[in-house]
Design a protein around this motif. Structure first.
Motif, PDB file in Angstrom:
ATOM      1  N   VAL A   3      49.644 -53.468  21.408  1.00 37.28           N
ATOM      2  CA  VAL A   3      50.223 -52.592  20.733  1.00 37.28           C
ATOM      3  C   VAL A   3      51.539 -52.743  21.878  1.00 37.28           C
ATOM      4  N   ASN A   4      52.380 -53.148  21.656  1.00 34.15           N
ATOM      5  CA  ASN A   4      54.211 -53.353  21.762  1.00 34.15           C
ATOM      6  C   ASN A   4      54.825 -52.724  21.700  1.00 34.15           C
ATOM      7  N   GLY A   5      54.710 -52.042  20.862  1.00 33.40           N
ATOM      8  CA  GLY A   5      55.599 -51.070  20.092  1.00 33.40           C
ATOM      9  C   GLY A   5      55.430 -50.552  19.063  1.00 33.40           C
ATOM     10  N   GLY A   6      56.522 -49.568  19.297  1.00 33.79           N
ATOM     11  CA  GLY A   6      56.306 -48.738  16.877  1.00 33.79           C
ATOM     12  C   GLY A   6      55.557 -47.342  17.187  1.00 33.79           C
ATOM     13  N   THR A   7      55.111 -47.033  16.805  1.00 31.48           N
ATOM     14  CA  THR A   7      54.172 -45.963  16.313  1.00 31.48           C
ATOM     15  C   THR A   7      53.207 -46.651  15.829  1.00 31.48           C
ATOM     16  N   LEU A   8      51.714 -46.138  16.553  1.00 33.64           N
ATOM     17  CA  LEU A   8      50.761 -46.349  15.718  1.00 33.64           C
ATOM     18  C   LEU A   8      49.593 -45.081  15.396  1.00 33.64           C
ATOM     19  N   GLU A   9      49.862 -43.859  14.365  1.00 35.13           N
ATOM     20  CA  GLU A   9      48.902 -42.895  14.051  1.00 35.13           C
ATOM     21  C   GLU A   9      47.936 -43.454  13.655  1.00 35.13           C
ATOM     22  N   GLY A  25      55.666 -48.170  23.211  1.00 43.77           N
ATOM     23  CA  GLY A  25      55.111 -46.908  21.797  1.00 43.77           C
ATOM     24  C   GLY A  25      54.631 -45.717  22.088  1.00 43.77           C
ATOM     25  N   ARG A  26      54.303 -45.366  20.657  1.00 47.09           N
ATOM     26  CA  ARG A  26      53.536 -43.705  20.910  1.00 47.09           C
ATOM     27  C   ARG A  26      52.402 -44.339  19.737  1.00 47.09           C
ATOM     28  N   GLY A  41      53.615 -46.854  27.533  1.00 50.26           N
ATOM     29  CA  GLY A  41      54.114 -45.979  25.629  1.00 50.26           C
ATOM     30  C   GLY A  41      53.214 -44.390  26.227  1.00 50.26           C
ATOM     31  N   THR A  49      53.346 -37.903  14.306  1.00 49.99           N
ATOM     32  CA  THR A  49      54.648 -37.804  13.294  1.00 49.99           C
ATOM     33  C   THR A  49      54.776 -36.225  13.104  1.00 49.99           C
TER      34      THR A  49
END
Length: 210
Positions: A3-9, A25-26, A41, A49
């Motif tokens: 994962v190189n950025g953004g949000t993964l939930e 990212g998060r 990150g 979120t």
């Protein structure tokens, strides 16, 4: 997978079929199957979120590695584990570096004697290089304790030189206590040099390693 950025939930992250790494990212997760490598990150146990809205536990069935550019974010809404503050539970080894970021939720105000068992593992190697800690009441301080298989964050009474009665201010009351206890000349000089000093609040970043 990287994962190189953004949000993964996600409730469950399956890393058993290949290595999972996060560079930026998060990540909010409750369960990781396999190893978890956080190169950069933020890892937010329980969810991300919205930020600062919930607590939860993240379990890692393999090894956990946190590198120098990564952050572990722990939310505190009380001193009861699982239901009131975040935890990271690792079945294997937890290799630590990077930053520990503590957030307080719902106007929670920690008190002296509170202990937060924020990380459990089969073994813990390394320490967080820095910590971002919220403000406490003037007479309190944060402490972090590293065990062979756990990391605890605690709140205890703070002290400043010359504050002999521990009320957070060096003043005449400390001189009176010094005199009643037949204090030493050295203690008097400490009191005089620090007279008027008091403990202050404010969120602070604390370096824990060179």
């Amino acid at each position: 997978m990287t994962v190189n950025g953004g949000t993964l939930e996600t409730p469950t992250l399956d890393a058993t079929q290949g290595a999972f790494s996060m560079a930026a990212g998060r990540l909010g997760v409750h369960q990781v199957l396999g190893d978890l490598n956080i190169a950069g990150g933020t890892l937010a146990p329980g969810g991300v979120t919205p930020i600062g809205s919930s607590v939860g536990t993240a379990t890692v069935s393999g090894q956990y590695t946190q590198q120098s550019a990564a952050t572990l974010e722990i939310e505190l809404a009380g001193n009861m584990p699982e239901s009131e503050y975040d935890q990271l539970v690792v079945s294997g080894t937890a290799q630590l570096d990077g930053t520990l970021n503590i957030l307080l939720l719902n106007n929670y105000s920690p008190q002296a004697g509170d202990v937060f068992d924020i990380l459990n593992a089969a073994s813990v190697n390394g320490t967080f290089a820095s910590m971002v800690l919220p403000a406490l009441a003037n007479n309190l301080k944060w402490t972090i304790e590293y065990g062979t298989g756990e990391v605890d964050l605690a709140v205890s009474l703070a002290a400043i030189p010359g504050d002999f009665n521990g009320d957070g201010t060096v003043d005449a009351a400390d001189y009176i206590l010094w005199r009643k206890n037949n204090g030493t000349e050295a203690d008097y000089e400490i009191w005089r040099a620090n007279f008027g000093n008091s403990l202050g609040g404010g969120a602070v970043r604390v370096a824990t390693a060179a």
